[in-house]
Design a protein around this motif. Structure first.
Motif, short mmCIF file in Angstrom:
data_model
loop_
_atom_site.label_atom_id
_atom_site.label_comp_id
_atom_site.label_asym_id
_atom_site.label_seq_id
_atom_site.Cartn_x
_atom_site.Cartn_y
_atom_site.Cartn_z
N THR B 298 0.86 -1.18 0.00
CA THR B 298 0.00 0.00 0.00
C THR B 298 0.90 1.24 0.00
N ASP B 327 -2.44 -1.47 -3.40
CA ASP B 327 -3.36 -0.35 -3.16
C ASP B 327 -2.55 0.95 -3.15
N GLY B 328 -3.25 2.07 -3.08
CA GLY B 328 -2.56 3.37 -3.04
C GLY B 328 -1.68 3.55 -4.26
N ASN B 329 -0.42 3.99 -4.02
CA ASN B 329 0.54 4.15 -5.12
C ASN B 329 1.51 2.98 -5.20
N SER B 359 -6.42 0.18 -6.45
CA SER B 359 -6.53 1.61 -6.74
C SER B 359 -6.06 1.87 -8.17
N ASP B 360 -6.42 3.04 -8.69
CA ASP B 360 -6.04 3.39 -10.06
C ASP B 360 -4.55 3.68 -10.18
N ASP B 361 -3.93 4.02 -9.04
CA ASP B 361 -2.52 4.43 -9.09
C ASP B 361 -1.55 3.30 -8.80
N GLN B 387 -9.07 -5.96 -11.28
CA GLN B 387 -9.70 -5.38 -10.11
C GLN B 387 -10.67 -6.40 -9.55
N SER B 442 -4.99 -0.57 5.18
CA SER B 442 -4.99 0.03 3.85
C SER B 442 -6.33 0.68 3.54
N ARG B 443 -7.41 -0.02 3.90
CA ARG B 443 -8.74 0.51 3.63
C ARG B 443 -9.00 1.79 4.41
N ASN B 446 -7.21 4.70 2.81
CA ASN B 446 -7.80 5.17 1.57
C ASN B 446 -9.25 5.60 1.73
N SER B 448 -11.93 4.12 1.88
CA SER B 448 -13.00 3.51 1.07
C SER B 448 -13.74 2.48 1.88
#
Lengths: 257, 448
Positions: B298, B327-329, B359-361, B387, B442-443, B446, B448
């Motif tokens: 993450t 996750d994250g970057n 994540s998108d990143d 995903q 991690s959640r 973020n 989410s």
């Protein structure tokens, strides 16, 4: 209990439901029949809140709650249940873990205490009998490696545990041999009460020999073109969908095709 | 205060001089010549750069630019021991070696012998007590010429687990080796070095873990060499939960004899920059190797797994499953090499790499690399990146499970596919808890 008014829904700009009106009261069984591509499964998925379909017009109320404002899980909390035509396999998540999470989420939403492992297991054991589900399926990952019949039984088993107000059975008969069909239908009948209701979505009449509907609606090209009693299903079986389709074209000359 | 290339080399040469002094008499042992050769190698090579094909996706210039120091025993060791206790897998009842900042923690370790001829001890003791045994294997499998990290590992080699299991021994209890990093005066480098020599007809389980107490910046450069004798079965579980500011570079080499079976379960959740190299050489017929891996990364973490399975002889099997949750970057790298040599007919090799991007990143670079020189073999590989499955999510939600919980269930199910392969019950439960905790954290981050 359920009020659907002038429901329109599209996927990627193609309109699939073109103005559905439907009312279901407690204690009733409604059958929705129609040829392939008529929008039956779309209606089932839209009721459950699938976001790949865009509702462009109309309303859906369940016991006075506007379902279109609710997420799928919130609809389940309000007592809606969809038995999938193609139950989804979820590797790595056991059937019992999944069902316990589901049941407790629903109980929590209603302000009830969560069931502990012992009470949950007792409930599960009792409800398994309703669809004669094999015990070994409980600890297997959800639907993974299940036969077609086992998947459909598992759907009705979940329905038995979650005890919904309104159950929508989407092509529950497809892929079932006659024995399995009888077991599944028998399970559904045993779950019928005066305070709940069932919508049976099906292409063929044969399931309706076992789950006898109070009303039959015929869906063609996104509209209910004919409604009647259980005898309508037999008439359809005999004359085929073309009989309705031709009829519907005379009453609905525009906007078809 | 970042160092130039020359400054880096000089820094490690100076460190090496201080290190030699700290070895006292041990620098007069014959084995010490390995260290001298290795530091010379390092001075020639330095750290790998991105132009090196093996390090294309993982830039280690940050490690090179920092002045990592050799840790000293220092004051406060008992206090550190007390803080470390919680990291020991207490349910594992077998022998255990604990190192804090690379230094042996006697009070937390347990060196009871399970069989009279089994040797479980610190490598530092083995260097003087079993010099012939050690020098027959140490540094033979991972050459210091491979790269700068391997060279530094051998140069600064001092301690870690030494295990020697004679023929025909079944060890009932797993052997645990735990490396804890914590609260040093400066940014430190440690060089855990493990050597495990398993004879024929043995059964052995090893649990190797790397954990931290605080979010310090430090550098762990670990090397493990494992020799698996004929008909022996070795399960090797590695758990890595270093500080999110730490650098963890590890290389493991397994050398397998005929009819042997080696299983690795490598679970990585910590570290800022992590590189795991695993190389298994199936050097005799009918040996079997299973490499399973899970990375959960993450924030700005990078976890890079490079595996190599070398089918040197005929009729061997390998199975490989590497999964990542990013996750994250976070960034992931998977490079899976499978060599099938000319003599390795009837090889059966299967490699699977699956990545879940939350994540998108987050990004993954995945590269299967099969080099096959035999003509009658079965080799398959597959990589998927994706995903969470929207059908599965919808299905769970229609049953009343809230979206965030549904995501958790599916993410954990993806990850537990690897963790569930750990055979030691007590360890598996704890690893699942660690993975759960990491995904939960991690959640929350973020939102989410």
């Amino acid at each position: 209990m359920l009020k659907v008014k002038n429901l329109h829904a599209s996927v990627e700009g193609n309109e699939i439901l073109r103005g559905i009106d439907l009312e279901v009261s407690a204690g009733e069984v409604h059958a929705i029949m129609g040829p392939n591509g008529s929008g039956k499964s779309t209606l089932a998925q839209v009721l459950a809140g699938r976001d790949t379909y865009e509702v462009t017009r109309g309303e859906i109320f369940l016991n006075g709650k506007n379902l279109l404002e609710l997420d799928p899980e919130e609809r389940a909390h309000e007592g809606l249940f969809l038995a999938f035509q193609y139950p989804v396999e979820i590797p790595g998540v056991t059937n019992t873990y999944f069902l316990k999470a589901a049941l407790n989420a629903i109980r929590k939403s209603r302000g009830q205490d969560e069931l502990d492992a012992i009470d949950f297991l007792a409930l599960v054991k009792e409800r398994m009998k309703i669809v004669e589900l094999d015990q070994s399926l409980l600890n297997r990952p959800v639907n993974e490696g299940f036969s077609g019949g086992e998947k459909k039984r598992n759907e009705i088993f979940q329905m038995a545990v979650l005890d919904p107000m309104l159950a929508v059975l989407d092509e529950t008969d497809s892929g079932l041999d006659i024995d399995a069909l009888r077991i599944v239908a028998d399970g559904v009948n045993r779950l019928r009460r005066k305070d709940n209701a069932t919508i049976v979505v099906t292409h063929y009449q044969r399931l309706l020999n076992y789950i006898v509907p109070d009303f039959v609606h015929v869906l063609v090209e996104g509209r209910i073109v004919k409604s009647g009693g259980k005898e309508l299903a037999l008439e359809l079986e005999e004359k085929g969908y073309d009989w309705i389709r031709n009829g519907s074209e005379t009453t609905q000359p525009a906007g078809i095709g | 205060m970042s160092l130039s290339h020359e400054q880096t080399i000089n820094h490690y040469l100076e460190s090496y001089k201080a290190f030699e002094k700290s070895l006292n008499g041990d620098s007069s042992l014959p084995i010490h010549s390995l260290r001298d050769e290795a530091i010379t190698r390092f001075a020639e090579m330095g750290f790998p750069t991105k132009t090196d094909e093996e390090w294309r996706f993982t830039n280690v210039s940050e490690i090179a630019a920092k002045r990592f120091e050799i840790p000293t025993l220092g004051a406060g060791f008992p206090e550190r021991e007390a803080k470390t206790e919680k990291f020991v897998f207490e349910d594992l009842k077998g022998p255990r070696l604990v190192f804090i900042n690379g230094i042996f923690a006697k009070n937390l370790s347990r060196l009871t012998q399970s069989g009279s001829d089994v040797i479980v001890k610190q490598l530092s003791s083995a260097l003087s007590e079993h010099p012939d045994l050690v020098s027959a294997h140490l540094g033979r499998y991972i050459s210091s010429g491979v790269n700068g990290f391997a060279a530094l590992s051998l140069a600064f080699m001092r301690d870690g687990l030494f295990l020697s299991v004679p023929d025909g021994v079944v060890l009932e209890d797993a052997i645990q080796v735990l490396f804890v990093s914590t609260e040093a005066e400066s940014e430190i480098a440690t060089y855990p070095r493990n050597l495990m020599i398993v004879g024929s007809n043995c059964r052995v389980s090893i649990v190797e873990s790397y954990v931290c107490i605080a979010d310090d910046s430090y550098f762990t450069n670990a090397v493990t060499e494992i020799v698996v004798g004929e008909n022996s079965v070795v399960e090797h579980d590695k758990f890595q939960n270093e500080s999110v500011n730490a650098f963890h570079i590890a290389a493991t080499h397994i050398h397998q004899a005929a009819h042997s079976n080696y299983v690795s379960n490598s679970i990585a959740v910590g570290g800022r920059l992590v590189r795991n190299d695993i190389t298994a050489v199936l050097d005799a017929e009918r040996s079997e190797c299973t490499l399973n891996g899970l990375s959960v990364a993450t924030g700005n973490q990078l976890i890079d797994n490079h595996t190599t399975i070398d089918h040197a002889k005929a009729n061997c099997q390998s199975h490989e499953l590497y999964k990542a949750v990013l996750d994250g970057n976070a960034r992931g790298v998977f490079n899976g090499k499978i060599f099938v040599r000319k003599d390795a007919q009837k090889t059966d090799a299967k490699q699977t790499n699956q990545t879940l991007l939350l994540s998108d990143d987050a990004t993954i670079d995945t590269k299967p690399q099969l080099e096959i020189f035999a003509d009658d073999v079965k080799c398959t590989h597959g990589a998927t990146v994706g995903q969470l499955d929207s059908d599965q999510l919808f299905y769970l939600r229609t049953r009343g499970i809230p979206e965030s919980k549904a995501r958790d269930i599916l993410t954990f199910a993806f990850a537990s596919d690897v963790v569930s392969r750990v055979k030691l019950d007590a360890l598996r439960d704890q690893l699942e808890a660690f993975v759960h905790a990491k995904l939960d954290a991690s959640r929350r981050t973020n939102g989410s």
